[in-house]
Design a protein around this motif. Sequence first.
Motif, mmCIF file in Angstrom:
data_model
loop_
_atom_site.group_PDB
_atom_site.id
_atom_site.type_symbol
_atom_site.label_atom_id
_atom_site.label_comp_id
_atom_site.label_asym_id
_atom_site.label_seq_id
_atom_site.Cartn_x
_atom_site.Cartn_y
_atom_site.Cartn_z
ATOM 1 N N HIS A 152 3.330 5.756 -12.074
ATOM 2 C CA HIS A 152 2.942 7.165 -12.055
ATOM 3 C C HIS A 152 2.883 7.700 -13.471
ATOM 4 O O HIS A 152 3.440 7.132 -14.409
ATOM 5 C CB HIS A 152 3.860 8.007 -11.166
ATOM 6 C CG HIS A 152 5.314 7.962 -11.503
ATOM 7 N ND1 HIS A 152 6.117 6.886 -11.213
ATOM 8 C CD2 HIS A 152 6.124 8.876 -12.100
ATOM 9 C CE1 HIS A 152 7.363 7.133 -11.606
ATOM 10 N NE2 HIS A 152 7.392 8.322 -12.146
ATOM 11 N N PRO A 169 2.489 -0.353 -8.415
ATOM 12 C CA PRO A 169 2.905 1.048 -8.326
ATOM 13 C C PRO A 169 3.274 1.597 -9.702
ATOM 14 O O PRO A 169 3.904 0.917 -10.517
ATOM 15 C CB PRO A 169 4.134 0.998 -7.405
ATOM 16 C CG PRO A 169 3.994 -0.283 -6.647
ATOM 17 C CD PRO A 169 3.327 -1.236 -7.585
ATOM 18 N N THR A 215 -3.750 -0.008 -11.538
ATOM 19 C CA THR A 215 -4.366 0.269 -10.247
ATOM 20 C C THR A 215 -5.138 -0.935 -9.738
ATOM 21 O O THR A 215 -5.020 -1.318 -8.565
ATOM 22 C CB THR A 215 -5.301 1.484 -10.362
ATOM 23 O OG1 THR A 215 -4.545 2.628 -10.773
ATOM 24 C CG2 THR A 215 -5.976 1.776 -9.024
ATOM 25 N N ILE A 235 2.365 1.914 -3.428
ATOM 26 C CA ILE A 235 1.373 2.446 -4.374
ATOM 27 C C ILE A 235 1.084 3.911 -4.084
ATOM 28 O O ILE A 235 1.033 4.748 -4.993
ATOM 29 C CB ILE A 235 0.076 1.619 -4.300
ATOM 30 C CG1 ILE A 235 0.344 0.184 -4.784
ATOM 31 C CG2 ILE A 235 -1.029 2.262 -5.125
ATOM 32 C CD1 ILE A 235 -0.818 -0.757 -4.547
ATOM 33 N N GLN A 236 0.906 4.236 -2.795
ATOM 34 C CA GLN A 236 0.553 5.606 -2.432
ATOM 35 C C GLN A 236 1.722 6.569 -2.563
ATOM 36 O O GLN A 236 1.514 7.784 -2.648
ATOM 37 C CB GLN A 236 0.025 5.632 -0.995
ATOM 38 C CG GLN A 236 -1.300 4.903 -0.816
ATOM 39 C CD GLN A 236 -1.782 4.888 0.618
ATOM 40 O OE1 GLN A 236 -1.002 5.110 1.550
ATOM 41 N NE2 GLN A 236 -3.062 4.615 0.817
ATOM 42 N N GLY A 247 3.637 7.190 -5.071
ATOM 43 C CA GLY A 247 3.669 7.916 -6.337
ATOM 44 C C GLY A 247 5.022 7.936 -7.001
ATOM 45 O O GLY A 247 5.306 8.800 -7.839
ATOM 46 N N VAL A 284 0.840 -1.207 0.000
ATOM 47 C CA VAL A 284 0.000 0.000 0.000
ATOM 48 C C VAL A 284 0.868 1.249 0.000
ATOM 49 O O VAL A 284 0.603 2.214 -0.728
ATOM 50 C CB VAL A 284 -0.949 -0.005 1.216
ATOM 51 C CG1 VAL A 284 -1.656 1.341 1.354
ATOM 52 C CG2 VAL A 284 -1.963 -1.126 1.098
ATOM 53 N N SER A 285 1.935 1.255 0.788
ATOM 54 C CA SER A 285 2.831 2.413 0.858
ATOM 55 C C SER A 285 3.524 2.654 -0.472
ATOM 56 O O SER A 285 3.687 3.808 -0.897
ATOM 57 C CB SER A 285 3.873 2.205 1.960
ATOM 58 O OG SER A 285 3.256 2.097 3.233
#
Length: 571
Positions: free
Chosen positions: A185, A183, A178, A152-153, A155, A149-150
């Motif tokens: 950007h 991950p 997604t 992915i978040q 960026g 999760v970290s």
Amino acid sequence: MAVTPATGNKTDGSALLASAFPRLDQTFPTLAPPEIARMRRFGEVRHYANGEMLFETGKPGPGMFVLLSGQVAITQRDGLGHVTPIIDQGPGQFLAEIGQLSGRVALVDGHAEGDVETLLIPPERLRALLVAEADLGERIMRALILRRVSLIQGGVGGPVLIGPSNSSGVIRLQSFLTRNGIPHHLLDKDSDNDAAELIARYSPSPSDWPLVVMVNGSVLRNPTESELARALGMIGGPTGGRIYDAAIVGCGPAGLATAVYAASEGLSVVVLDARAYGGQAGASARIENYLGFPTGISGQALAGRAFSQAQKFGADIMIPMAAKSLDCTRTEGTFALALDSGDKVRARAIVVASGARYRRPEIENLDKFEGRGVWYWASPIEARLCAEQEIVLVGGGNSAGQAAVFLSGHARKIYMIIRGGGLGASMSRYLIERIEATPNIELIFNTELVALEGTEDGLLQRVRWRSRLGGDDHAADVRNVFLFVGADPATDWLEGCGVTVDRGGFVVTGAQSEQNQGRLVAQLETSVPGVFAVGDVRSGSVKRVGGAIGEGAQVVAALHGFLGDVAKPAL
């Protein structure tokens, strides 16, 4: 040694880490010596010299490392050469994230800072550890999920997409990445220097958008989901000549439930899906009537938890991998499932959980604007495109209601077009009340969307709808339309294999099948012994997430019964 930041002093770094990882202690726990001692039987000791890589972005990870001595720096990088420090880890901590449960490629780099001694636990032994050591396994599993999760978040890292943010190719691949928890950007082609340099070098045409820069520096031009998945190492393909107890076609709620319960009970399981885990439910912005989640949960979050559970118990999951056909002749007691990749999977039983495809109503010019203003789901990606705009949403079921409520927080106004005269017969009461209380949703009953018009560059610009009562036409300048008008069963791959379907194409199960009359069959078994159907694809199913999950759990008992009968010696 406590976790320290990869850059900066320890005091300043603690504050930085706390802001980057709100659940720092759970994301990077430190194990006590007795806990490490219990883990030693699952791995083997490895040594690494200063500067040596333990794992590398884009290459299969060897498993989970438990640090016995020394320090390892974790960094994230992308294909443009950007390296972002994440964290330094020391003795008592472990290095892995959720992908290591199934031996997927690493998403970060880890290199030794000084001499390092580790306990390396390979994926299959890691899964055994999580099951055998319940309390310790819970802490490890939570950390693995939080780390993904970290990433992915954050960026940063992963493939870089370059192109117009509203292009169909960008939206398609953003959605794919997604939905699969990868991950990535997006860089603006007009304002980012790195993007401008790549555009100048590759001179892309409009059909080339987006350019996708992989972590190894290679560049793909508007790849398909399968091409991108192979470049990312997502697709491992069938495991040699392995024969599974059950092959599950479809990774939605029904397929995931089957995988979790079957694998947890010792069956060897493979799950196939053409796009992403979660199915249509995975695209739901919020599910509020699923048992145990009084404040609601997004479809992606619910599916992500089930996906992690299935991996924990050892299910092989192949995404994206589409089933092409099923041979039900059962050579040597196994079914042969042909894949669109040209490979084959062999299994003793088959579970059909392929769900349904979004229905495409008869609307003039619909095919011209799919992915260019016409959407069949409502995720944050699509919500961003319609911020402060007027939009049209078609449909009167629960999925339409959930989407309308979600999009109402982004769009200026929603014209919600319903073919019937009310919502009570097809939508949950709590959603009806919420929609009626939302000021920027206008309900238009007894109406059909009939035509779409666009701009010279192919983007949606205007829509027209018609009353079913008086035949009057109305038009509005709208750039985004969301269609939630039901779905058709995804059963093309079953043609010719003998599985009975009803007039709508849904799979018939249990005694209702004519071929099953006169023989004792399980409720979820099809007309072909050993082939079962669960979830939305099954004739008579309730078409709800809870129902699909229940059937996925229920079918496992039938699988045990069938496999037990097959294994019985002839009298």
